[in-house]
Design a protein around this motif. Structure first.
Motif: not given
Ligand SMILES: O=P(O)(O)OC[C@H]1O[C@](O)(CO)[C@@H](O)[C@@H]1O
Length: 541
Positions: A515-541
Motif C-alpha cells: 500500500l505505501p508503495m502504491l501511494r508513493g510513500e515507499r520505494e519498491a526496490g526490494n520487489k521482483d521486477s514484475s511487481t515493480r513494473g506493475l507498480l510503475a505502470a499503475i503510477r504512470d496510468a
C-alpha cells in the motif's frame, strides 16, 4: 487394515471399475438406483450415477473407519478442540441445537449464551421489521446494508437470496468488496435516513470490512450528522472491544465465539440480516433443518449416513479416480450464490497440503469447486462437462416443487433439464448413434462422416443428484449442513485441519506492505521486477 494399503486397494478397484461404463452398470443392475440412493424425509441423494459399486463403498467405509471418522465427528460435536492449529473447538452445530441441549467448552455449557444471543437477535430483528426501531430522523428502516466479507457475507447473502419467498422485512443489501464500486453502487439509491448498516466481522479487523464500514459511517454522518451514526449502525463480531472502539453501542452488538469458524457462521449472529429479512420463526426453521442433518450425521450408521457417503464419494472421485474438480449445479435460481458459498466452505476448509501433525498429505486433497445455476450453466460451460478432455463430477441440486404454482410449466422444464443433464453425462452418445441421427436427418454420407465425431458424447461421466421437496428454510438449513459435514468427512479422511485458513495470510501481509508503495510513500526496490513494473505502470496510468 492400515490406511496406506487401503488407498492402494481403492486405486486398484477404481482402475478395474473404469472398464465398466456407468450405462452398463445400470443395465446390469435394475436395482442400482434403489441401492445407491438414500433418503432423509423429503431429501433424496442419488449416488447411482457415480462410478461406484458395493465393493468400492465397502473399501471407502473401511477407509473412514481407519481414519477414525466417527471418533473425530464425536469429538467435534462434543466441543473438543479439534481445530488444533488454533486450539479451538468447532461448534457451529451447537448454534442449531434445541435449547435444552448442553455442550461443554472448557467445562462451561455454551448453550445458555447461544440462546441469549439468539433471543437478542430476535428482539432486534422484530423491532426493525415492525418499524419500532427508528433511524435518527424518526423513520423506520426500509433497507439494511450488511458489510462483511467471506463467511461474514457469503452465507447471509446466499441464504437471503435463497429464501426470497419468505422475505417480508426491509430490503437487504450486501457489500463485501473493498473495490469502492461495490459500496458506491449499493448506497447510490439508498436513503441514509431509512438505512440500517450491520457491520459483520468475526475479528473486526478485516481491512475490506473496516474500510467499507468507515465509508458507510461517513455517508450516514455526512447526510444526517455525526450524532445520527449510533442509530444507524449495528454490529456482529467476536471482538466486542474492537466494536466498542468503532463506536457502536453495546445494545446493538451481537456476539459469537471463536469456536464458530467464519465459513460456518451463518447460523450465528452473522445470520442477523437473514433474520431481519425473513423473521425469527423462519430463521428458527432454518436452524431446525440444519439440526435435523446434524442428528442424522451423528446417529445414522456410516453405510446409510448421507454426509458420510457424500464425503466418501468425493474422496473416491478425487483420489481413486483422480478427478481434480467438481461442479455444483443448483437447478434453482434462488441458489445462484450457493456455488460461491460452497467454494469458501469447501476450498478454504480442505485446500490444505499438510496433515494435522504438519507432515505432507500423500494424496490430493480438496478439489476445485465451481458452478452456476441450471439451466444457465447449460448455455455456458456444460460443453466442457459433456465433451471436454477432463471428467468433472457434477452435483445437481433441485426441488421437486417450485414456489410459484402459477408457473408450474417453468418448473417442469427446469426439472426435465436437470434430469436430462445427468442422464446425458452418464449415457453419452456413441459414434454409431451420432451417425444414425445424421443419416436420419437426410445428410449426405460425406457430411455425416465429417460431423459425426463432433456429435459424439463420451458419456460415462459421474454425477450426484440432490432432490428435496421445496426450498424452504428447513430444507435450506439441511442442505447447507449436509455440505458442511461432507467437507468434514473428506477432511477427516485426509487427516487435515478443515477449520483453519493460514493460506489466506501471505497475500494480506503483502498487500499491507504494498500500500505505501502504491501511494508513493515507499520505494519498491526490494520487489521482483514484475511487481515493480506493475507498480510503475499503475503510477504512470
Ligand atoms: O469475519 P472476518 O473476521 O471479517 O473475516 C472474514 C473472512 O476472512 C477470512 O478470514 C479469510 O480471509 C475468512 O475465513 C473469513 O470468513
Amino acid at each position: 487394515m492400515p490406511t496406506a494399503s487401503l488407498w492402494l486397494k481403492l486405486k486398484a478397484h477404481a482402475d478395474a471399475l473404469r472398464a465398466t461404463p456407468l450405462s452398463r452398470m445400470f443395465a446390469a443392475d435394475p436395482q442400482r438406483f434403489d441401492r445407491f440412493s438414500f433418503r432423509l424425509d423429503d431429501l433424496l441423494v442419488d449416488f447411482s450415477k457415480s462410478r461406484i459399486d458395493g465393493a468400492a463403498l465397502a473399501l471407502l467405509l473401511d477407509l473412514a473407519r481407519a481414519a477414525g471418522l466417527e471418533a473425530r465427528r464425536d469429538a467435534m460435536l462434543s466441543g473438543r478442540p479439534i481445530n488444533a492449529t488454533e486450539r479451538r473447538a468447532v461448534l457451529h452445530t451447537a448454534l442449531r441445537n434445541p435449547p435444552d441441549a448442553s455442550v461443554l467448552v472448557d467445562g462451561a455449557d455454551v448453550m445458555p449464551t447461544v440462546g441469549a444471543v439468539l433471543a437478542a437477535m430476535a428482539d432486534f430483528a422484530e423491532a426493525v421489521r415492525a418499524g419500532d426501531l427508528l433511524g435518527a430522523t424518526g423513520q423506520p428502516f426500509s433497507d439494511v446494508v450488511n458489510i462483511g466479507i467471506g463467511g461474514s457475507d457469503l452465507g447471509p447473502d446466499m441464504v437471503t437470496r435463497a429464501l426470497f419467498p419468505y422475505c417480508d422485512g426491509p430490503r437487504l443489501h450486501y457489500v463485501s468488496n473493498v473495490d469502492g464500486a461495490h459500496i458506491a453502487d449499493t448506497l447510490k439509491d439508498l436513503d441514509p435516513a431509512t438505512t440500517l448498516v450491520v457491520v459483520a466481522s468475526k475479528t473486526f479487523t478485516t481491512v475490506e470490512t473496516m474500510t467499507n464500514a468507515a465509508t458507510a459511517r461517513a455517508w450516514i454522518a455526512g447526510a444526517l450528522g455525526e450524532e445520527a451514526v449510533g442509530a444507524h449502525f449495528a454490529a456482529v463480531s467476536t471482538a466486542l472491544d474492537k466494536v466498542a472502539a468503532f463506536g457502536i453501542d453495546e445494545t446493538r452488538v451481537f456476539g459469537f465465539w471463536d469456536w464458530v469458524g467464519g465459513r460456518y457462521s451463518v447460523w450465528s449472529a452473522i445470520g442477523l440480516p437473514v433474520m431481519i429479512a425473513v423473521g425469527p420463526d423462519a430463521f428458527a426453521d432454518f436452524l431446525d433443518g440444519a439440526h435435523a442433518m446434524d442428528e442424522h450425521f451423528s446417529t445414522a450408521p456410516l453405510e446409510a449416513n448421507i454426509p458420510v457417503l457424500m464425503g466418501l464419494v468425493g474422496v473416491w472421485n478425487r483420489d481413486a479416480l483422480g478427478y481434480p474438480a467438481r461442479a455444483v449445479l443448483p437447478y434453482d435460481q434462488r441458489l445462484a450464490r450457493l456455488p460461491a458459498y460452497l467454494q469458501q466452505l469447501d476450498m478454504e476448509s480442505n485446500g490444505k497440503r499438510v496433515r494435522l501433525d504438519g507432515s505432507p498429505v500423500e494424496v490430493p486433497t480438496g478439489p476445485l469447486v465451481f458452478g452456476e445455476p441450471g439451466t444457465n450453466g447449460q448455455h455456458a460451460f456444460f460443453q466442457l462437462l459433456h465433451q471436454g478432455t477432463d471428467v468433472v463430477p457434477c452435483e445437481f441440486i433441485v426441488a421437486a416443487q417450485g414456489h410459484e404454482p402459477e408457473l408450474a410449466h417453468h418448473h417442469a422444464l427446469l426439472l426435465a433439464n436437470c434430469l436430462a443433464q445427468s442422464e446425458a453425462l452418464m449415457r453419452g452418445r456413441t459414434l454409431e448413434e451420432a451417425t444414425a441421427q445424421l443419416e436420419a436427418a437426410g445428410l449426405a454420407a460425406e457430411e455425416v462422416a465429417r460431423l459425426a465425431p463432433h456429435k459424439v458424447f463420451p458419456g460415462d461421466r459421474p454425477s450426484v443428484t440432490i432432490l428435496h421437496r421445496r426450498l424452504t428454510p428447513f430444507a435450506l438449513g439441511r442442505l447447507i449442513a449436509l455440505y458442511e459435514h461432507r467437507v468434514f468427512v473428506e477432511g477427516a479422511i485426509w487427516g487435515i485441519n478443515s477449520f483453519d485458513q493460514w493460506g489466506v495470510e501471505l497475500g494480506k501481509e503483502l498487500a499491507t506492505a504494498l500500500l505505501p508503495m502504491l501511494r508513493g510513500e515507499r520505494e519498491a526496490g526490494n520487489k521482483d521486477s514484475s511487481t515493480r513494473g506493475l507498480l510503475a505502470a499503475i503510477r504512470d496510468a
